[in-house]
Design an enzyme around this catalytic site. Structure first.
Site, PDB file in Angstrom:
ATOM      1  N   CYS C  77       0.844  -1.209   0.000  1.00  0.00           N
ATOM      2  CA  CYS C  77       0.000   0.000   0.000  1.00  0.00           C
ATOM      3  C   CYS C  77       0.874   1.252   0.000  1.00  0.00           C
ATOM      4  O   CYS C  77       1.730   1.422   0.869  1.00  0.00           O
ATOM      5  CB  CYS C  77      -0.913   0.006   1.211  1.00  0.00           C
ATOM      6  N   ILE C  78       0.616   2.113  -0.944  1.00  0.00           N
ATOM      7  CA  ILE C  78       1.486   3.290  -1.113  1.00  0.00           C
ATOM      8  C   ILE C  78       1.336   4.276   0.053  1.00  0.00           C
ATOM      9  O   ILE C  78       2.349   4.786   0.565  1.00  0.00           O
ATOM     10  CB  ILE C  78       1.233   3.969  -2.487  1.00  0.00           C
TER      11      ILE C  78
END
Lengths: 120, 99, 130
Positions: C77-78
């Site tokens: 997840c960025i």
């Protein structure tokens, strides 16, 4: 039929990013118009307390994001009756609506109804 | 529908186990792994709570965690390895891990 | 059966190793993993800067080998990664940071990938905590 997802949030809003990151899952799913529910349980119900002042800890206000859930298409919001009572909270004084307050056996039925569950 | 609840927190530290037990459905099961396996320690409140559910609760424990902690298992608890953990997650309709 | 596996804990947490062994057993059992999604502290399990003592199990290396060997879709997840300092070259440059610690086989992407995996899979299995 898209699969439904229940997110169970058990963290206080002041214990680190967990409460916000659980909420982010719901908001992201709402943007895709997916069938989502969110249940506040254990310390997670503390997110629903009115008149919290995030600014005192230089944090962002989670209440505004919680109130935005229904605008993002997440309308199935639930709180655990037992957890509220344990923490001295009245179901009528919470900051988020619409919100259904559920007893333990109704929570079992709720979990049963959804296709998948994430408990944070 | 049935749910496999997966717990890994120590029952002495917080409310994961007790919260799970109060919202457990009649077709649900629990898999204890990590420190959650300490719930099987004899003469503890957690163990007594679980023992009271003999016959009504399907209880599994991850074998490696019970072995590492030298826990002796009650005969009504089934120990599982990873292939069996995968099989349980197929057998039950969903898996609810209490993070 | 199709599994989506989400990891919420760093490599040193027992639950990260547990997730790895579950994923290996799932493939060995003939199942499919549609995506691995690393969220919250799980982003640390993908960091290439973890140095494990030689006499301990190198969980991040095992994750990397596992994803590479089976050509799995490994998504970090960025937003969770940025917050915790897990960046690929592109993000390190974007935010003027001195180093990147995320490389192949991992991809940085958004939470939509978690929902997409839930929709594509028969089961979502989460690992986290201790």
């Amino acid at each position: 039929m898209p699969k439904s997802l229940l997110i169970i949030s058990r963290q206080s809003p002041w214990s680190g990013p967990s409460a916000r990151e659980a909420l982010d899952i719901a908001l992201a799913g709402g943007a895709f118009d997916l069938p989502l529910g969110m249940l506040f349980m254990d310390d997670g119900v503390l997110q629903l307390m009115p008149s919290q002042r995030a600014g005192a800890l230089q944090q962002k206000d989670i209440t505004a994001n919680l109130q935005a859930l229904s605008m993002f298409g997440v309308e199935d919001l639930f709180a655990c009756h037992t957890s509220l009572a344990e923490r001295g909270l009245s179901p009528t004084e919470l900051s988020v609506e619409p919100l259904q307050v559920l007893r333990d056996q109704d929570i079992a039925a709720l979990i049963d109804r959804y296709d998948q569950v994430i408990t944070i | 529908m049935s749910t496999l609840h997966v717990l890994s927190h120590s029952p002495f530290a917080d409310s994961h186990l007790s919260s799970c037990l109060r919202v457990l459905g009649s077709h649900d099961a629990i898999l204890l792994c990590g420190d959650a396996t300490y719930a099987l320690t004899p003469s503890t409140t957690a163990r007594q709570t679980l023992d009271a559910k003999v016959g009504s609760l399907a209880l599994f424990v991850l074998d490696e965690d019970a072995k590492a902690r030298n826990l002796s298992l009650p005969d009504w608890v089934k120990s599982v390895d990873y292939p069996e953990f995968v099989a349980l997650s197929v057998q039950y309709d969903k898996v609810n891990t209490w993070l | 059966m199709k599994f989506a596996i989400a990891l919420y804990s760093p490599a040193h947490a027992p639950s990260s190793r547990r997730a790895l062994l579950f994923a290996q057993a799932a493939l060995a059992g003939g199942h499919e993993i549609v995506r691995l999604f690393f969220y919250q502290d799980g982003v640390h399990s993908a960091s290439s800067n973890v140095v494990t003592p030689q006499d301990e199990l190198d969980v991040p290396a095992q994750w990397r080998d596992f994803v590479t060997q089976h050509q799995l879709d490994g998504v970090v997840c960025i937003a969770a990664g940025l917050r915790r300092g897990v960046l690929n070259t592109q993000e390190a440059e974007r935010y003027s940071r001195p180093a990147a610690n995320l490389a192949e086989p991992w991809d940085l992407s958004g939470l939509g990938q978690l929902h997409d995996a839930v929709q594509a899979a028969d089961r979502l299995i989460c690992f986290g905590g201790p």
